[in-house]
Design an enzyme around this catalytic site. Structure first.
Site, PDB file in Angstrom:
ATOM      1  N   GLU A   1       0.469  -1.225   0.105  1.00 55.50           N
ATOM      2  CA  GLU A   1       0.076   0.098   0.150  1.00 55.50           C
ATOM      3  C   GLU A   1       0.903   1.140   0.061  1.00 55.50           C
ATOM      4  OE1 GLU A   1      -2.808  -0.058   3.193  1.00 55.50           O
ATOM      5  OE2 GLU A   1      -3.776   1.852   2.368  1.00 55.50           O
TER       6      GLU A   1
ATOM      7  N   GLU B   1      -6.072  -9.207   3.696  1.00 52.43           N
ATOM      8  CA  GLU B   1      -5.125  -8.571   4.655  1.00 52.43           C
ATOM      9  C   GLU B   1      -5.041  -9.361   5.872  1.00 52.43           C
ATOM     10  OE1 GLU B   1      -5.929  -4.504   5.266  1.00 52.43           O
ATOM     11  OE2 GLU B   1      -6.365  -4.210   3.413  1.00 52.43           O
TER      12      GLU B   1
ATOM     13  N   TYR C   1      -6.486  -9.112  11.333  1.00 58.39           N
ATOM     14  CA  TYR C   1      -5.186  -8.714  11.989  1.00 58.39           C
ATOM     15  C   TYR C   1      -4.960  -9.545  13.290  1.00 58.39           C
ATOM     16  CZ  TYR C   1      -4.072  -5.614   8.290  1.00 58.39           C
ATOM     17  OH  TYR C   1      -3.858  -5.083   7.042  1.00 58.39           O
TER      18      TYR C   1
ATOM     19  N   ASN D   1     -12.302  -1.593  -0.988  1.00 57.39           N
ATOM     20  CA  ASN D   1     -11.470  -2.000   0.422  1.00 57.39           C
ATOM     21  C   ASN D   1     -12.155  -1.604   1.647  1.00 57.39           C
ATOM     22  OD1 ASN D   1      -8.971  -3.039   1.734  1.00 57.39           O
ATOM     23  ND2 ASN D   1      -9.226  -0.857   2.278  1.00 57.39           N
ATOM     24  N   GLU D   2     -12.580  -2.568   2.310  1.00 60.80           N
ATOM     25  CA  GLU D   2     -13.309  -2.307   3.661  1.00 60.80           C
ATOM     26  C   GLU D   2     -14.296  -1.199   3.407  1.00 60.80           C
ATOM     27  OE1 GLU D   2     -10.277  -1.742   6.751  1.00 60.80           O
ATOM     28  OE2 GLU D   2      -9.562  -3.651   6.389  1.00 60.80           O
TER      29      GLU D   2
ATOM     30  N   GLN E   1       2.132  -6.158   5.596  1.00 67.45           N
ATOM     31  CA  GLN E   1       2.372  -5.663   4.064  1.00 67.45           C
ATOM     32  C   GLN E   1       3.717  -6.120   3.767  1.00 67.45           C
ATOM     33  OE1 GLN E   1       1.347  -1.694   3.235  1.00 67.45           O
ATOM     34  NE2 GLN E   1      -0.649  -1.983   4.237  1.00 67.45           N
TER      35      GLN E   1
HETATM   36  O1  AHR Z   1      -3.040  -2.260   6.202  1.00 68.81           O
HETATM   37  C1  AHR Z   1      -3.243  -1.226   6.727  1.00 68.81           C
HETATM   38  C2  AHR Z   1      -4.755  -0.911   6.622  1.00 68.81           C
HETATM   39  O2  AHR Z   1      -5.289  -2.085   7.325  1.00 68.81           O
HETATM   40  C3  AHR Z   1      -5.346  -0.945   5.409  1.00 68.81           C
HETATM   41  O3  AHR Z   1      -5.016   0.184   4.666  1.00 68.81           O
HETATM   42  C4  AHR Z   1      -6.788  -1.015   5.582  1.00 68.81           C
HETATM   43  O4  AHR Z   1      -7.402  -1.826   4.552  1.00 68.81           O
HETATM   44  C5  AHR Z   1      -6.964  -1.938   6.675  1.00 68.81           C
HETATM   45  O5  AHR Z   1      -7.655  -1.475   7.714  1.00 68.81           O
END
Ligand code: AHR
Length: 561
Positions: free
Chosen positions: A85, A365, A310, A230-231, A414
């Site tokens: 990103e 992600e 995450y 995205n999201e 990432q």
């Molecule tokens: O990876 C960091 C961020 O986490 C991304 O931009 C977003 O899609 C997620 O919330």
């Protein structure tokens, strides 16, 4: 179903108890005799007693059974995808240094980073975001004059747009990966996105194709994957499922790939925004999108549903990425294993509407998200990467592989300098992280055929946390070779894995193992080799392999017949 095998540490324990009581009897007799030898022995024993109070280091026996005659689904190479990103030093400095930089580069792209990424055979890279994607306007990043804008999501810094479409596609070409473009649904329009795809993919002499030609690429590009938003439930526009669905249908219909080579075969796969957790809000989201998919007409389609998850434990991310102990090691690994339930929960909803599993669950992600490094810009999401991350990566890759029939793509967050990165850079310096080495060791699993493993893993306990001691997957590569990846989660005790193989006459196992002295061991620019794989081998006896795995280690071996 996994067949549980008898767990057999008891003999070893009995033997140790017997040895200790015999020793105690001999020692007490000598003590009664009061000899000077006893006094010196007493001193040595005090030292020994202190040493024995430290964590027990005896190997724990684990039985593992593999039947190679029952192959499972393909472990799609796209499970090993990356995410880059426009965030912090993920793209600028991490990939792009510009053609005038003193750092060796090819058309502005760092040579050291390209060489490192080639070695892990990156299948695809998701770009340009993340939240950034929903503010990205592609025309600002093409041609000789770039528009300088801002990056309000990530530190509010200047976005020079010097790394744009041409540079991204060149980068992919240099590392040998495919494009996973995330198009702007939040603040863009279907027209903007459809023109981007026309610019990239048409072979016909349209004005946009001529512009691409003028920018140095006459031939159409291949775009393998298209992320539609995205999201969109959050940073991508805070949409309801129904609002997003109306966008999805329009983008799916009009954002076309014109590349002649991608019409019948290798068609571009469209990935819809999916859940970001396991709570009702997310299960309702998955349900709504999949229900719409079940009833979709010829005019729109989707091939994947994205999921973001995450390993954070607490929000905002507050766990240190280095300088932590066993408690934080256990807490983070407990949390990361929740990925399994999340995958199963959303897969079950998908099964309801798509029993043939046409739509992939795309975990695009995932990774450990910790506190920003002291002194860094908090918006840059800079963190170190430790042995704990290597174990975390292996556990997640194993979860994806075990669900390979539905999970056919995943992108760790990432790739460089951001969150759980493969690579860290600082100007001309570059270091490969423990996570990088797990990806390297797992290369043989790309496109290999999953083979089920039965294991009674035992447990590792720290405080009130109990985790499976060992985790393992197996797969057969295209040449028919069997590969095993085994993680010993326990940071204190080694594990002795007795592997029984049905359908193979194993002679030995050869590969690599990754471990280090501490759970928070890291590679730094000054000490880049603290956590690197070491050669590993084991011989078979009577067709059975015995692998002795170090505490807190990831091991990958090929079984030689
Ligand atoms: O990876 C960091 C961020 O986490 C991304 O931009 C977003 O899609 C997620 O919330």
């Amino acid at each position: 179903m996994a067949q549980k095998l008898a767990f057999r540490p008891f003999r070893a324990i009995q033997y140790r108890i017997l040895r200790r009581s015999q020793f105690r009897r001999t020692f007490l007799c000598a003590l009664q005799a009061g000899s000077p030898l006893v006094r010196s022995l007493l001193a040595s024993l005090t030292v020994l007693a202190v040493a024995m109070a430290a964590p027990v280091a005896d190997a724990q026996k684990v039985a593992l059974f593999i039947d190679v005659s029952k192959p499972g689904p393909k472990i799609d190479r796209n499970l090993f995808g990356q995410f880059a990103e426009h965030l912090g030093h993920g793209v600028y400095e991490g990939i792009w240094v510009g053609p005038d930089s003193k750092i060796p580069n090819t058309r502005g792209i760092r040579n050291d980073v390209v060489a490192a990424l080639k070695a892990i055979k990156v299948p695809n890279v998701r770009w340009p975001g993340g939240c950034f994607a929903d503010e990205y306007h592609w025309r600002k990043g093409i041609g000789p004059q770039r528009t300088v804008t801002l990056n309000p999501n990530w530190g509010g810094v200047i976005e020079p747009n010097t790394f744009g479409t041409t540079e991204f596609m060149d980068f992919l070409d240099q590392i040998g990966a495919e494009a996973y473009l995330s198009v702007n649904v939040g603040s863009g329009t279907p027209q903007e996105a459809s023109e981007w795809l026309e610019y990239l993919t048409t072979a016909q002499p349209t004005t946009l194709a001529k512009e691409r030609d003028a920018n140095g690429h006459p031939a159409p590009y291949k775009v393998a994957f298209l992320g539609i938003g995205n999201e969109s439930w959050d940073c991508g526009g805070n949409m309801t499922p129904n609002h997003y669905l109306s966008q999805l249908k329009i983008y799916s219909r009009f954002v076309r790939n014109f590349n002649p080579a991608q019409q019948d075969k290798q068609q571009m796969l469209k990935i819809a925004v999916g859940p970001g957790g396991g709570e009702p809000r997310w299960t309702e989201w998955t349900d709504a999108i999949m229900k719409a998919y079940q009833n979709h007409t010829w005019s729109w389609d989707m091939n994947g549903l994205s999921m973001h998850s995450y390993t954070v434990v607490k929000w905002p991310p507050s766990y240190a990425s280095v300088g932590f102990g066993e408690t934080e090691y256990a807490q983070i690994l407990k949390s990361t294993l929740e990925m399994n339930d999340l995958v199963e929960k959303h897969s079950a909803i998908m099964d309801k509407y798509d029993p043939e599993k046409k739509v992939a669950l795309v975990v695009d992600e995932w990774g450990g998200w910790y506190a920003p490094l002291p002194g860094s810009n908090p918006g840059f999401l800079a963190q170190q990467n430790s042995l704990r991350d290597a174990v975390l990566a292996a556990l997640n890759l194993n979860i994806f592989a075990r669900h390979a029939d539905r999970v056919r793509m995943a992108n760790i967050a990432q790739m460089i300098n951001v969150l759980q990165a493969m690579i860290l850079t600082d100007k001309e310096k570059m270091v490969l992280t423990p996570t990088y080495y797990v990806y390297k060791m797992y290369v043989p699993f790309q496109d290999a055929t999953f083979v089920a493993v039965s294991i009674d893993a035992g447990t590792y306990t720290h405080g009130d946390i109990t985790l499976p001691r060992v985790d393992a997957i197996a797969a057969k590569d295209k040449a028919g070779k069997l590969w095993l990846a085994i993680t010993n989660v326990d940071p204190n005790q080694s594990a002795e894995i007795e592997v029984t193989l049905a359908g193979i006459n194993a002679k030995s196992a050869v590969g690599e193992t990754l471990t280090a002295s501490k759970v928070d061991s890291v590679n730094t620019f000054d000490a880049p080799n603290s956590v690197i794989p070491k050669p590993f081998s084991a011989k078979a006896q009577d067709g059975k392999l015995t692998l002795k795995l170090a505490p807190k280690s990831v091991t990958v071996v090929a079984v030689e017949q």
